[in-house]
Design an enzyme around this catalytic site. Sequence first.
Site, short mmCIF file in Angstrom:
data_model
loop_
_atom_site.label_atom_id
_atom_site.label_comp_id
_atom_site.label_asym_id
_atom_site.label_seq_id
_atom_site.Cartn_x
_atom_site.Cartn_y
_atom_site.Cartn_z
N ASP A 1 1.02 -0.93 0.11
CA ASP A 1 -0.13 -0.03 -0.17
C ASP A 1 0.75 1.34 0.09
O ASP A 1 1.95 1.26 0.49
CB ASP A 1 -0.94 -0.14 1.31
CG ASP A 1 -1.80 1.25 1.34
OD1 ASP A 1 -2.65 1.26 0.37
OD2 ASP A 1 -1.57 2.20 2.26
N GLU B 1 1.07 -0.69 -5.27
CA GLU B 1 0.07 0.50 -5.57
C GLU B 1 1.01 1.92 -5.56
O GLU B 1 1.23 2.39 -4.54
CB GLU B 1 -0.98 0.61 -4.34
CG GLU B 1 -2.01 1.79 -4.64
CD GLU B 1 -2.41 2.49 -3.35
OE1 GLU B 1 -3.44 3.55 -3.63
OE2 GLU B 1 -1.74 2.35 -2.29
#
Length: 634
Positions: free
Chosen positions: A314, A367
């Site tokens: 993330d 990401e």
Amino acid sequence: MSKVISHSLFTDFDIDLFKAGKHFKLYEKLGAHLIEVDGVKGVYFAVWAPTAKSVSVVGDFNYWVQGEHHLNVRWDSSGIWEGFIPEVSKGSLYKYKIQSHIDGVVTEKADPFALYCEKPPHTASVIWDLDYNWKDENWMHTREQFNALDKPYSVYEVHLGSWRRAEHNRFLSYLELADELVKYVKETGFTHVEFMPIMEYPYDPSWGYQLTGYFAPTSRFGKPQDFMVLVDRLHQEGIGVILDWVPSHFPEDGHGLGFFDGSHLYEHPDRRKGYHPDWKSLVFNYGRNEVRAFLISNAVFWLQHYHIDGLRVDAVASMLYLDYSRNEGEWEANIYGGRENLDSISFLKEFNEVIYSNFSGVQTIAEESTSFLMVSRPTSIGGLGFGMKWMMGWMHDTLKYFQKETVYRKYHQNDLTFSMTYAFTENFMLPFSHDEVVYGKKSLIYKMPVDEWQRFANLRLLYGYMFTHPGTKLLFMGAEFGQTNEWNFQNSLDWHLLEYDYHSGIKRLITDLNALYKSYPALYEKQFTGDGFEWINYSDHQNAILSYIRKGNNPNEKVIIVCNFTEVVRENYRIGIPENVKIQAIFNSDKTIYGGSGIEIPNQLKIDSISYDGRDFSAELTLPPLSITIYSYS
């Protein structure tokens, strides 16, 4: 209750590795371990707290009294406190009471290496083990053929707390999900599930992205072994499991990692590097060896002990840049005068090297929303080493295009075609994630324009375009049946919508697209290389039509795709064909079973010896309104 007995699980070699930041199985040493010493059962505790003056274990076994069980600091300047407490058993609650050398500073912390935590809002750690009899041997021995970059990779992104709720809005347990979710994912044909963070977190509105228990599956849904059952069942059905992993930041909650021993132990001491202004959270000190070892050990832990097949990392962009979400004067350049966070970049490279060198058949996915180069290229040639990267530019451009009414689309076709100018610079995953359906962004179905019929036709076209565009696929839960409300983490998805034809039609379409994707190697074998894609015609702006070819390893097997981005039916629409071959229709998003208007296309195209689109042959097609039609030939 017995006193602390001196005991250690550490060897000198362990300590050397830890200090060097190269010990990647720290969970075998630090934390709380059920062991037996001289015939006596109990628990060995070890915690890293280098600036502590004293460390006590407090828990329900000593009435939470500080000083009853003082740990001993090691002599080797590692900063590790340790000791064996007899008679403490599995299920006992505990924390570390840490008195700092800083006058008057005392912290009470959950164990950073706890395997299990109290159910929030309670914050104690729980003595536990990882005993479990796995039944997924077949998957683990063969998963490389399912997780490879030249295989179909269609991901269903799930927030466990809101996928489906039970009576009285109760969470489903891991065990209930092992029945209901596994069956559903199998039925809809996704190859993988991605769980939004399941590591323990204190605050539900964070969706799990503010972690306090990095080694513990959240107790909201059951015990650690219950989560193992969920993973095991998915594997037995041939479904891979990806976890969202958050090495980018952590919350300032009092029982968490922040200011752990009265010093900036895990977070960077410079607020310009150690605090994230957007999320009001702390940022790891990636230049500290022990912190790097903690994080990489955590990644290894989930792959080893929970048989996880991939980690989606993330907020990578926030890790790469020193000025991320910071104004001028709020950040300091690196030693070369640049904005790149060199410690973080070094950490990410090492993380990927460790994962790929120690586990076969796994993937790491970034990401990453910027134009940072070579995110999914090997570290040996200067890349970050990820297996894949989210294609955020494609997602934004595509949704921007689809939100326009069809009369304006002829002026904006570049929004769709631009992605092919950079599609093969990385190994891209195409995401329609949770971030796109919250905070006023509207659900995917309500991003589509005009009336109900056009909305659903556009959504079907959007999904068909996604599944035929180069790259792997990710779809957030609810999107597969046209969820109308924005995602709300506090409630179940709107499953009642499946009673309506348009919504059940979308689910049928996704099921068929997943089957199509897996059935035709031309759609996945070269999904990351330019020789797997060929335009037929990208310049028919006036009619808002795109046509292209997807190719796999077999040069004689190809797939032709034609997208009609308007509600106008196109009769006798001619496209160029490379060869005089048999071309068979395999998909039409306008079928009535999907909620379409039911305009039929011929099962087989008639090939004409008429040059068109720069090719020697051509064929006339019928293009239904707002549709994608797909043909195969061999």
